[in-house]
Scaffold this motif. Structure first.
Motif, PDB file in Angstrom:
ATOM      1  N   ILE A 139       0.841  -1.200   0.000  1.00 53.43           N
ATOM      2  CA  ILE A 139       0.000   0.000   0.000  1.00 53.43           C
ATOM      3  C   ILE A 139       0.876   1.249   0.000  1.00 53.43           C
ATOM      4  O   ILE A 139       0.724   2.121  -0.846  1.00 53.43           O
ATOM      5  CB  ILE A 139      -0.981  -0.002   1.197  1.00 53.43           C
ATOM      6  N   GLY A 140       1.813   1.330   0.960  1.00 59.86           N
ATOM      7  CA  GLY A 140       2.646   2.522   1.091  1.00 59.86           C
ATOM      8  C   GLY A 140       3.522   2.786  -0.123  1.00 59.86           C
ATOM      9  O   GLY A 140       3.483   3.882  -0.699  1.00 59.86           O
ATOM     10  N   GLU A 141       4.315   1.800  -0.501  1.00 53.54           N
ATOM     11  CA  GLU A 141       5.213   2.013  -1.643  1.00 53.54           C
ATOM     12  C   GLU A 141       4.448   2.304  -2.937  1.00 53.54           C
ATOM     13  O   GLU A 141       4.787   3.266  -3.634  1.00 53.54           O
ATOM     14  CB  GLU A 141       6.165   0.827  -1.803  1.00 53.54           C
ATOM     15  N   PRO A 142       3.401   1.539  -3.286  1.00 56.81           N
ATOM     16  CA  PRO A 142       2.651   1.889  -4.502  1.00 56.81           C
ATOM     17  C   PRO A 142       1.977   3.269  -4.426  1.00 56.81           C
ATOM     18  O   PRO A 142       1.900   3.982  -5.429  1.00 56.81           O
ATOM     19  CB  PRO A 142       1.592   0.778  -4.608  1.00 56.81           C
ATOM     20  N   PHE A 143       1.514   3.653  -3.234  1.00 63.91           N
ATOM     21  CA  PHE A 143       0.898   4.971  -3.083  1.00 63.91           C
ATOM     22  C   PHE A 143       1.918   6.079  -3.363  1.00 63.91           C
ATOM     23  O   PHE A 143       1.632   7.025  -4.107  1.00 63.91           O
ATOM     24  CB  PHE A 143       0.312   5.113  -1.670  1.00 63.91           C
ATOM     25  N   PHE A 144       3.107   5.957  -2.784  1.00 66.32           N
ATOM     26  CA  PHE A 144       4.131   6.981  -3.013  1.00 66.32           C
ATOM     27  C   PHE A 144       4.646   6.943  -4.449  1.00 66.32           C
ATOM     28  O   PHE A 144       5.038   7.967  -4.998  1.00 66.32           O
ATOM     29  CB  PHE A 144       5.265   6.855  -1.991  1.00 66.32           C
ATOM     30  N   LYS A 145       4.603   5.781  -5.070  1.00 61.69           N
ATOM     31  CA  LYS A 145       4.945   5.656  -6.492  1.00 61.69           C
ATOM     32  C   LYS A 145       3.885   6.374  -7.330  1.00 61.69           C
ATOM     33  O   LYS A 145       4.202   7.104  -8.267  1.00 61.69           O
ATOM     34  CB  LYS A 145       5.026   4.176  -6.856  1.00 61.69           C
ATOM     35  N   TRP A 146       2.614   6.165  -6.979  1.00 65.12           N
ATOM     36  CA  TRP A 146       1.509   6.806  -7.684  1.00 65.12           C
ATOM     37  C   TRP A 146       1.602   8.328  -7.582  1.00 65.12           C
ATOM     38  O   TRP A 146       1.336   9.039  -8.551  1.00 65.12           O
ATOM     39  CB  TRP A 146       0.187   6.294  -7.111  1.00 65.12           C
ATOM     40  N   LEU A 147       2.001   8.822  -6.403  1.00 63.25           N
ATOM     41  CA  LEU A 147       2.166  10.263  -6.224  1.00 63.25           C
ATOM     42  C   LEU A 147       3.354  10.807  -7.018  1.00 63.25           C
ATOM     43  O   LEU A 147       3.456  12.010  -7.240  1.00 63.25           O
ATOM     44  CB  LEU A 147       2.389  10.597  -4.740  1.00 63.25           C
ATOM     45  N   GLY A 148       4.255   9.928  -7.415  1.00 64.96           N
ATOM     46  CA  GLY A 148       5.456  10.350  -8.126  1.00 64.96           C
ATOM     47  C   GLY A 148       6.603  10.693  -7.194  1.00 64.96           C
ATOM     48  O   GLY A 148       7.619  11.231  -7.633  1.00 64.96           O
ATOM     49  N   PHE A 149       6.465  10.376  -5.903  1.00 60.24           N
ATOM     50  CA  PHE A 149       7.520  10.675  -4.929  1.00 60.24           C
ATOM     51  C   PHE A 149       8.593   9.597  -4.894  1.00 60.24           C
ATOM     52  O   PHE A 149       9.710   9.855  -4.490  1.00 60.24           O
ATOM     53  CB  PHE A 149       6.935  10.796  -3.518  1.00 60.24           C
ATOM     54  N   TYR A 150       8.227   8.384  -5.251  1.00 58.77           N
ATOM     55  CA  TYR A 150       9.111   7.231  -5.170  1.00 58.77           C
ATOM     56  C   TYR A 150       9.219   6.607  -6.557  1.00 58.77           C
ATOM     57  O   TYR A 150       8.210   6.287  -7.178  1.00 58.77           O
ATOM     58  CB  TYR A 150       8.542   6.233  -4.153  1.00 58.77           C
ATOM     59  N   VAL A 151      10.444   6.478  -7.034  1.00 60.52           N
ATOM     60  CA  VAL A 151      10.682   5.886  -8.348  1.00 60.52           C
ATOM     61  C   VAL A 151      11.602   4.691  -8.152  1.00 60.52           C
ATOM     62  O   VAL A 151      12.766   4.848  -7.785  1.00 60.52           O
ATOM     63  CB  VAL A 151      11.320   6.911  -9.314  1.00 60.52           C
ATOM     64  N   SER A 152      11.067   3.493  -8.364  1.00 57.38           N
ATOM     65  CA  SER A 152      11.902   2.298  -8.232  1.00 57.38           C
ATOM     66  C   SER A 152      12.548   2.005  -9.584  1.00 57.38           C
ATOM     67  O   SER A 152      11.896   2.085 -10.619  1.00 57.38           O
ATOM     68  CB  SER A 152      11.086   1.103  -7.736  1.00 57.38           C
ATOM     69  N   ILE A 153      13.825   1.682  -9.538  1.00 58.10           N
ATOM     70  CA  ILE A 153      14.580   1.403 -10.756  1.00 58.10           C
ATOM     71  C   ILE A 153      14.861  -0.095 -10.849  1.00 58.10           C
ATOM     72  O   ILE A 153      14.503  -0.741 -11.821  1.00 58.10           O
ATOM     73  CB  ILE A 153      15.889   2.218 -10.776  1.00 58.10           C
ATOM     74  N   HIS A 154      15.506  -0.605  -9.824  1.00 60.39           N
ATOM     75  CA  HIS A 154      15.839  -2.032  -9.767  1.00 60.39           C
ATOM     76  C   HIS A 154      15.315  -2.615  -8.443  1.00 60.39           C
ATOM     77  O   HIS A 154      16.050  -3.257  -7.713  1.00 60.39           O
ATOM     78  CB  HIS A 154      17.352  -2.252  -9.863  1.00 60.39           C
ATOM     79  N   TRP A 155      14.063  -2.352  -8.147  1.00 64.18           N
ATOM     80  CA  TRP A 155      13.491  -2.810  -6.887  1.00 64.18           C
ATOM     81  C   TRP A 155      12.051  -3.206  -7.121  1.00 64.18           C
ATOM     82  O   TRP A 155      11.352  -2.620  -7.949  1.00 64.18           O
ATOM     83  CB  TRP A 155      13.565  -1.711  -5.822  1.00 64.18           C
ATOM     84  N   ASN A 156      11.604  -4.174  -6.373  1.00 66.58           N
ATOM     85  CA  ASN A 156      10.231  -4.641  -6.463  1.00 66.58           C
ATOM     86  C   ASN A 156       9.649  -4.610  -5.053  1.00 66.58           C
ATOM     87  O   ASN A 156      10.341  -4.947  -4.087  1.00 66.58           O
ATOM     88  CB  ASN A 156      10.226  -6.080  -7.012  1.00 66.58           C
ATOM     89  N   LYS A 157       8.394  -4.244  -4.945  1.00 69.20           N
ATOM     90  CA  LYS A 157       7.763  -4.157  -3.620  1.00 69.20           C
ATOM     91  C   LYS A 157       7.813  -5.481  -2.867  1.00 69.20           C
ATOM     92  O   LYS A 157       7.803  -5.507  -1.641  1.00 69.20           O
ATOM     93  CB  LYS A 157       6.333  -3.652  -3.732  1.00 69.20           C
TER      94      LYS A 157
END
Length: 184
Positions: A139-157
């Motif tokens: 929930i947290g990581e996808p939410f911050f990804k959706w907001l554009g605050f968190y960009v994962s490059i080589h990481w998976n939730k």
């Protein structure tokens, strides 16, 4: 013994890092500071601590803060390693420096752990750990990804899930420590 060549190479690397930090500061001042993402991140920084102050078990404050400090150290160190390792990065920062993303590392995670520890203390920590890991990862990581605050490059939730689970289990154990000696 000083190695002149080594000092020169390391000095050049630090000079590039210094220049990159100034470049990011200029970008942050122009594109983030006092914009919507700054204000939202500031809210994510302040609101958890306000809630903690209002709803904590007052008699357990120092024990909870001890656990919260551990979360801050653990989360910010792992976050720093992920950013430096090129696994992810953040936008919308409250401050354009380390920690990587202050609202998550210094506010949301520690306060969430502290509330879980004080909520239904008789509940098995395993279930709370699963809940914490699920909310943080899915929930947290996808939410911050959706907001554009968190960009994962080589990481998976899914990689985060066991880390959050272990973090909670360590924190639960730390919350039970009664072995502090008095300092005189």
């Amino acid at each position: 013994m000083e190695n002149a060549q080594k000092l020169k190479i390391v000095g050049d690397i630090y000079d590039r890092v210094h220049k990159a930090n100034y470049e990011y500061l200029d970008f942050w001042l122009e594109n983030t500071f006092l914009h919507w993402d700054f204000w939202l991140s500031l809210a994510f920084t302040l609101i958890p601590w306000i809630l903690f102050i209002l709803f904590r078990k007052k008699e357990s404050t120092y024990r909870l803060l001890f656990v919260g400090l551990f979360v801050v150290i653990f989360a910010s160190w792992f976050d720093f390693l992920g950013v430096v390792g090129g696994l992810w990065f953040y936008t919308g920062k409250v401050v354009p420096t380390i920690p990587s993303y202050m609202p998550w590392d210094f506010c949301i995670l520690p306060v969430f752990v502290m509330f879980l520890i004080q909520f239904k203390p008789e509940m098995k920590p395993f279930w709370k750990g699963l809940f914490f890991a699920s909310v943080g990862s899915f929930i947290g990581e996808p939410f911050f990804k959706w907001l554009g605050f968190y960009v994962s490059i080589h990481w998976n939730k899914f990689y985060s899930f066991p880390i959050y689970f272990v973090l909670f289990m360590i924190c639960h154990r730390l919350s039970k420590v009664n072995q502090f000696e008095r300092i005189e």
